[in-house]
Design an enzyme around this catalytic site. Structure first.
Site, PDB file in Angstrom:
ATOM      1  N   LYS A 502       0.834  -1.199   0.000  1.00 54.53           N
ATOM      2  CA  LYS A 502       0.000   0.000   0.000  1.00 54.53           C
ATOM      3  C   LYS A 502       0.873   1.255   0.000  1.00 54.53           C
ATOM      4  O   LYS A 502       2.011   1.237   0.466  1.00 54.53           O
ATOM      5  CB  LYS A 502      -0.903  -0.004   1.230  1.00 54.53           C
ATOM      6  CG  LYS A 502      -1.858  -1.185   1.300  1.00 54.53           C
ATOM      7  CD  LYS A 502      -2.797  -1.082   2.494  1.00 54.53           C
ATOM      8  CE  LYS A 502      -2.067  -1.188   3.817  1.00 54.53           C
ATOM      9  NZ  LYS A 502      -2.982  -1.163   4.975  1.00 54.53           N
ATOM     10  N   TYR A 725      10.745  31.082  10.328  1.00 54.59           N
ATOM     11  CA  TYR A 725       9.457  31.766  10.399  1.00 54.59           C
ATOM     12  C   TYR A 725       9.009  31.962  11.844  1.00 54.59           C
ATOM     13  O   TYR A 725       9.214  31.104  12.707  1.00 54.59           O
ATOM     14  CB  TYR A 725       8.379  30.954   9.672  1.00 54.59           C
ATOM     15  CG  TYR A 725       8.442  31.033   8.161  1.00 54.59           C
ATOM     16  CD1 TYR A 725       8.219  32.221   7.490  1.00 54.59           C
ATOM     17  CD2 TYR A 725       8.704  29.882   7.412  1.00 54.59           C
ATOM     18  CE1 TYR A 725       8.264  32.288   6.111  1.00 54.59           C
ATOM     19  CE2 TYR A 725       8.739  29.930   6.025  1.00 54.59           C
ATOM     20  CZ  TYR A 725       8.520  31.137   5.379  1.00 54.59           C
ATOM     21  OH  TYR A 725       8.563  31.196   4.014  1.00 54.59           O
TER      22      TYR A 725
END
Length: 835
Positions: A502, A725
């Site tokens: 998967k 930031y």
């Protein structure tokens, strides 16, 4: 892989005299130059012998007919053949027969033979010894890491009349293996590399593993090794008069002193009151040990009586010192670079010998037949006076496999040969080729790049990937195979393993993982969605594929691509039954029941109705019935898991009278390890395959993936400077900050910023500072000496002796390894390491 002509009849007659089997000769040609044990690798059938090897999971006899139909006429097999024009040697044990032949072949050569064993570094030491001696001797060596019970005989059979020295690896994973390898190799000089915990699962304790490895050296003149604690603790197992010890901390024959600078290590060796000084372009302890081992081993080879008259020690030392300064990593051994969807690159630009070329070409057979195969190849060195003729013969052998128009040849020898072959595209150098290299020529191809190290072919890879890849996800396929074998041992031989692929095999690449495991005997695959299954089929994967979630608007594709859907509702079952009435063939399905996950599946009360529907639907065939364990990885919830298994067994008992061959599967990775009663006829292997264990005490697995990047820029900032930031982190001291071009868009959890996460640089942990950006993160490297731009940064994986697992990264991010691995996007380059 053998590039000389053998007479199978002569070999068989020798083996027959040894009473290991019987030779049946049809009168057809018994000459061959290739041993084939995998029918997918047959490229020159008339020049091949098919060796029907027997393994725990596969009987090579089953593929004899396929090999015959492909054109092979010579066989070593376990059962009589009925082909009138086939020659075959009948033996109860084809592998043992191959080993006996290799042992006989080795005895024909009175040359120095070096045998290398140990836990780590065998291939690197082998390659570096070859680098230090190749200009003086014609060396035959193990291709890549051919060091197993099969790999060693195949390597030894490469010895021929031109061989002046052999260098072979020997690897074992359990007891009673090394005696076979020692009998075949019969080394004159032994080398023991670093002794660690690799393959420990096959031994009761370290001392037993050491004893087994030392069996390789019973007949050697001497054994070269770093003085390691395991050797000191087990002096009674050593015949000391044979040993040459190296150390930087214990008394030893060779005393080592090192001085580490920014980008190299200066090494001084003191031996017999003589000092040898050189530098290597590495700082890590493993590289230092391996380089010193290679130098000392090469030094003793030069002293051999058959070598010394031809080579003076002084001329060799001058050459060796220069070579050591230019040593390269062996990480480029057949890497598959696949971040560019338009071109799949197989990079084997480390060396160029003919045996390794055919090994590399054999990898092309794993790609779909309609894929465009291309080759960039450099000159082969050290072929002697017949170099031109041998290059011509090589071109003639390549032509049926890869058309000339799909090849590019680089080097003065190929240019000279091209005068008689005007259709060849040849270039004197990589520089000349780079000037005319056209990206469009390679679109939609599988490109093998193969060349001698001196040509530096890797410099063209950024152009072919359309960007330099600063970040990459490295997948070690040998670790993958080893993990699979470990789980195979947990499961009964009669039970099948379904591997769950998967989310692109948890970020590792579903096609590549499937191809690597099919050769290990993988019997089934599970995926989440229909498009994942179709992609595997288009890439030539033919084994059964279960699809957990089928698109209800595209169910006809299940028949078209021969897929097996999971059926968990009457709505889906009814649609499949209705569509099946207009389909020419049956559809295999897996029925899902919910036994406690609280997710998808029929309930226990639905058993009678499901059975009723299936019994009146002749084109819907239930091949599997399954459920999901919810808490098998939580020991405290053992009773709940047991109750799930009991409920599942009760449900499936209702189906067995009607479908006696149905495959029952409920065990996930944790179930395989902790609940043997859950194995039934099939298990589903998920994250454990990738080396991530659900239990802290399972140390046998190796993580197959490493996420890496490189330092882009370095700045010095004063105390009080804000980083990133939001000014979320203010430097508490004067600091050196490095920016790394990888961020949350590359799968790095944003929450690892501000000191929560860390990475590895120069074998040292460096904290992440400030907030992680979309494409970048910053790390504090103030305390790391010699830091430079372009230094490797490991987010998870190993660097030298330091490692950080994906599990540790996930724990720091308060998530699970699944999320980290599945979150690595396609823009991060995947590199597959085959050896």
């Amino acid at each position: 892989m053998i590039q000389k002509i053998f007479d199978f009849q002569k070999i068989a007659k020798y083996l027959e005299r040894k009473h290991v089997g019987n030779w049946y000769y049809s009168g057809s040609s018994a000459l061959f130059s290739e041993i084939i044990y995998d029918t997918r690798l047959i490229t020159r059938p008339q020049q091949s012998v098919f060796w029907a090897l027997q393994t725990l999971f596969r009987d090579g006899q089953m593929f004899v007919d396929q090999a015959y139909r492909a054109g092979v006429r010579n066989f070593c097999c376990t059962q009589p053949l009925n082909y009138p024009d086939a020659n075959y040697f009948l033996t109860p044990d084809p592998l043992q027969t191959l080993q006996m032949w290799a042992e006989y072949h080795r005895k024909q050569f009175d040359i120095p033979i070096l045998a290398i064993t140990g836990s780590n570094g065998k291939t690197i030491v082998k390659e570096w010894i070859t680098d230090l001696l190749a200009n003086f001797l014609n060396i035959t060596k193990s291709p890549r890491s051919y060091n197993s019970q099969l790999g060693v005989p195949l390597s030894l059979l490469l010895l021929d009349s031109t061989s002046e020295m052999g260098v072979f690896e020997a690897g074992i994973s359990t007891t009673k293996e090394m005696n076979h390898l020692a009998a075949m190799i019969q080394p004159t000089i032994g080398i023991l590399t670093h002794f660690g915990d690799a393959h420990q699962e096959g031994f009761q304790h370290e001392t037993q593993k050491l004893q087994e490895k030392l069996l390789l050296f019973q007949q050697t003149k001497l054994v070269i090794a770093w003085k390691q604690p395991i050797l000191i603790e087990n002096q009674n197992y050593l015949e000391l008069q044979k040993w040459v010890f190296i150390s930087d901390s214990y008394p030893a024959d060779w005393q080592v002193k090192t001085q580490i600078t920014d980008n190299k290590t200066n090494i001084s060796l003191l031996f017999n009151q003589e000092t040898f000084c050189f530098s290597i372009p590495f700082n890590d302890s493993a590289a230092i040990q391996n380089a010193v081992l290679a130098f000392v081993a090469a030094y003793y080879v030069i002293q051999e009586p058959v070598i010394q008259p031809k080579i003076s020690i002084n001329s060799w030392l001058s050459f060796a010192y220069h070579k050591l300064e230019k040593l390269t990593s062996v990480s480029m051994r057949l890497e598959q670079v696949s971040d560019n969807p338009e071109i799949v690159i197989l990079n084997d630009s480390y060396n160029a010998d003919i045996a390794s070329l055919w090994n590399a070409i054999s990898r092309l057979q794993y790609f779909p037949k309609n894929a465009k195969k291309m080759l960039i190849l450099t000159d082969f060195e050290h072929l002697g006076a017949d170099s031109i003729q041998k290059h011509i013969e090589l071109l003639q052998q390549i032509r049926p496999i890869i058309p000339p128009e799909n090849c590019r040849f680089i080097g003065p020898v190929f240019c000279r040969v091209a005068k008689d072959f005007p259709e060849l595209l040849t270039y004197e150098s990589v520089e000349q080729f780079s000037k005319v290299l056209n990206y469009e020529d390679f679109v939609n191809s599988v490109l093998l790049i193969k060349g001698a190290r001196k040509f530096e072919l890797e410099q063209i890879i950024p152009f072919l990937t359309q960007r330099p890849a600063t970040s990459s996800f490295h997948i070690q396929l040998p670790y993958l195979r080893q993990n699979y074998r470990i789980f195979r041992r947990y499961v009964s031989p009669s039970a099948q393993i379904m591997v769950m692929l998967k989310a692109g095999a948890y970020g590792a690449g579903s096609t590549e993982i499937a191809q690597a495991l099919i050769s290990e005997g993988l019997q089934a695959i599970g995926v989440a969605y229909l498009n994942e299954a179709i992609q595997l089929r288009l890439q030539g994967i033919k084994i059964p594929i279960m699809v957990l979630h089928s698109d209800p608007n595209a169910l006809e594709l299940l028949w078209k691509y021969d897929l097996e859907p999971a059926v968990w509702s009457f709505s889906l079952l009814n649609k499949l039954v209705k569509i099946s009435q207009n389909q020419p063939k049956e559809l295999s399905i897996h029925i899902e029941f919910d036994t406690g996950m609280g997710r998808l599946g029929f309930s226990e009360s639905d058993v009678t109705e499901v059975l009723s529907q299936l019994r009146i639907s002749p084109k819907i065939i239930p091949v599997g019935i399954f459920s999901h364990l919810a808490v098998a990885d939580i020991p405290e919830e053992k009773q709940f898991t047991v109750s799930q298994i009991d409920r599942f067994q009760a449900i499936t008992a209702c189906f067995l009278p009607y479908f006696p061959n149905i495959l029952r599967h409920i065990a996930n990775t944790a179930g395989i390890l902790a609940f043997p009663e859950s194995h039934f006829e099939m298990v589903r292997l998920g994250l454990g395959l990738y080396g991530v264990s659900p239990f802290a005490d399972t140390s046998l697995l190796q993580e197959i993936g490493s996420l890496k990047s490189r330092i882009g820029q370095i700045h010095k900032y004063p105390k009080g400077t804000s980083v990133g930031y939001g000014r979320s982190e203010i430097l508490a001291r004067d600091s050196v900050i490095a920016t790394v071009p990888i961020g949350y868009a590359d799968g790095i959890p944003r929450c690892l910023g501000n000191g929560i996460g860390k990475v590895i640089v120069r074998e040292t942990f460096a904290p992440i500072v400030g907030r992680i950006c979309m494409d970048m993160l910053m790390i504090d490297v103030t305390d790391i000496l010699g830091i430079t731009e372009n230094d490797e940064v490991v987010i998870f994986g190993k660097q030298g002796s330091i490692s950080q697992s994906v599990t540790e990264v996930a724990q720091a991010a308060n998530t699970i390894p699944y999320e980290i691995l599945a979150g690595i996007p396609a823009r991060v380059q995947r590199i597959y390491l085959s050896e």
